[in-house]
Design an enzyme around this catalytic site. Sequence first.
Site, PDB file in Angstrom:
ATOM      1  N   MET A  30      34.195 -32.346  11.953  1.00  0.00           N
ATOM      2  CA  MET A  30      34.710 -33.545  12.613  1.00  0.00           C
ATOM      3  C   MET A  30      35.590 -34.282  11.520  1.00  0.00           C
ATOM      4  SD  MET A  30      32.077 -34.839  15.369  1.00  0.00           S
ATOM      5  CE  MET A  30      31.315 -35.876  14.327  1.00  0.00           C
ATOM      6  N   ALA A  32      36.864 -35.890   7.802  1.00  0.00           N
ATOM      7  CA  ALA A  32      36.496 -36.741   6.582  1.00  0.00           C
ATOM      8  C   ALA A  32      35.357 -35.609   5.726  1.00  0.00           C
ATOM      9  CB  ALA A  32      35.525 -37.794   7.188  1.00  0.00           C
ATOM     10  N   HIS A  34      33.819 -33.084   3.019  1.00  0.00           N
ATOM     11  CA  HIS A  34      33.338 -33.258   1.839  1.00  0.00           C
ATOM     12  C   HIS A  34      32.992 -31.911   1.092  1.00  0.00           C
ATOM     13  CE1 HIS A  34      29.871 -32.806   3.732  1.00  0.00           C
ATOM     14  NE2 HIS A  34      30.021 -34.077   4.714  1.00  0.00           N
ATOM     15  N   HIS A  37      31.301 -29.347   3.481  1.00  0.00           N
ATOM     16  CA  HIS A  37      32.103 -28.804   4.506  1.00  0.00           C
ATOM     17  C   HIS A  37      32.891 -27.339   3.628  1.00  0.00           C
ATOM     18  CE1 HIS A  37      32.413 -32.740   6.485  1.00  0.00           C
ATOM     19  NE2 HIS A  37      31.804 -32.181   7.464  1.00  0.00           N
ATOM     20  N   GLN A  61      30.339 -36.123  22.170  1.00  0.00           N
ATOM     21  CA  GLN A  61      29.189 -36.052  21.688  1.00  0.00           C
ATOM     22  C   GLN A  61      28.528 -37.436  20.956  1.00  0.00           C
ATOM     23  OE1 GLN A  61      30.265 -32.980  18.782  1.00  0.00           O
ATOM     24  NE2 GLN A  61      29.121 -34.220  17.073  1.00  0.00           N
ATOM     25  N   GLY A 147      26.113 -26.188   9.062  1.00  0.00           N
ATOM     26  CA  GLY A 147      25.063 -26.505   7.704  1.00  0.00           C
ATOM     27  C   GLY A 147      23.844 -26.895   8.332  1.00  0.00           C
ATOM     28  N   LYS A 149      22.029 -29.127   7.395  1.00  0.00           N
ATOM     29  CA  LYS A 149      21.920 -30.565   7.110  1.00  0.00           C
ATOM     30  C   LYS A 149      21.381 -30.973   8.550  1.00  0.00           C
ATOM     31  CE  LYS A 149      23.601 -34.943   6.552  1.00  0.00           C
ATOM     32  NZ  LYS A 149      24.353 -35.220   7.741  1.00  0.00           N
ATOM     33  N   ASP A 150      22.092 -30.338   9.554  1.00  0.00           N
ATOM     34  CA  ASP A 150      22.091 -30.834  11.112  1.00  0.00           C
ATOM     35  C   ASP A 150      21.268 -29.512  11.670  1.00  0.00           C
ATOM     36  OD1 ASP A 150      24.203 -32.962  11.634  1.00  0.00           O
ATOM     37  OD2 ASP A 150      25.011 -31.379  10.216  1.00  0.00           O
TER      38      ASP A 150
END
Length: 278
Positions: A30, A32, A34, A37, A61, A147, A149-150
């Site tokens: 999405m 932005a 870092h 990504h 979402q 990732g 992270k999710d």
Amino acid sequence: MRIISLKTDLDQVISEYRKSGKRIGFVPTMGALHQGHVSLVEASRKQADVTVCSIFVNPTQFNDKNDLLRYPRTPEQDILMLEQAGCDVLFMPPVEEVYPVPDTRVFDFGYLDKILDGAARPGHFNGVGQVVSILFSMVKPDVAFFGQKDYQQVMIIRELVRQLNLPVEIVPCPILREPDGLAMSSRNTLLSAEERKVAAHVPEFMQKAAQIYHEQDIDQARSYIQEAVSSQALMRLDYYMICDRNTLREIEHKNQPAISLIAVFVGKIRLIDNLFLD
Ligand code: AMP
């Protein structure tokens, strides 16, 4: 790097790749961007011949309108980062290209969609299912990178691929963290300086709770998190759970492979993180 915003242009590029037998790697984001990504793009470059990245802030979402409105957008910087990372194609479609008509599909992810972020953000994973299935149909990747992270999202995507019988391999990638341990996230940029300092407690509390879990048990780990979070004026706990890594059901025995998952508000910003309890 080719930057494409229209589906017809993407179709042309993808069919050229497919004709020449290239293995296509895909990194949906999405924006932005870092280093988290970037690590997905790097993983794709290792495992595929060409890497396609998408930047699309998917309205379906977001269950919270304000969250969508304030979601960070840094397209110029993102383009530079992806160019440096060696991405081959950047797909940045406007909303009408992805949703020429409203997507009314309702997925049934069963239990997976009823817990953790599924319970806290109604409709969120249905929107993720919609956008990922549409992007997969456009990019036609052989392999796609997500990732951990999710963590719950990775499980949802695997279920989506299974239900729709899609010919794509899903590769989960490790969480990248800031030097103080905070999981990298586009939303971190929305934190004030004070909130950013407080946010560093999230991984710290998770580590401490993991230690308590090993030395004592789940209940003590959970109580510790509740107390630690409520001792911080700027923090509010959304959930903390210790689950079986394979099913996301709350663990019953300590010999199950465990993962702890947390969602915390720091000010108005909701952060998520997780940690394997080995
Ligand atoms: P997002 O742009 O937040 O939708 O994330 C796009 C992809 O990047 C998802 O697969 C995320 O799980 C992944 N991602 C986000 N943050 C991190 C991180 N800190 N480490 C690794 N991957 C991440």
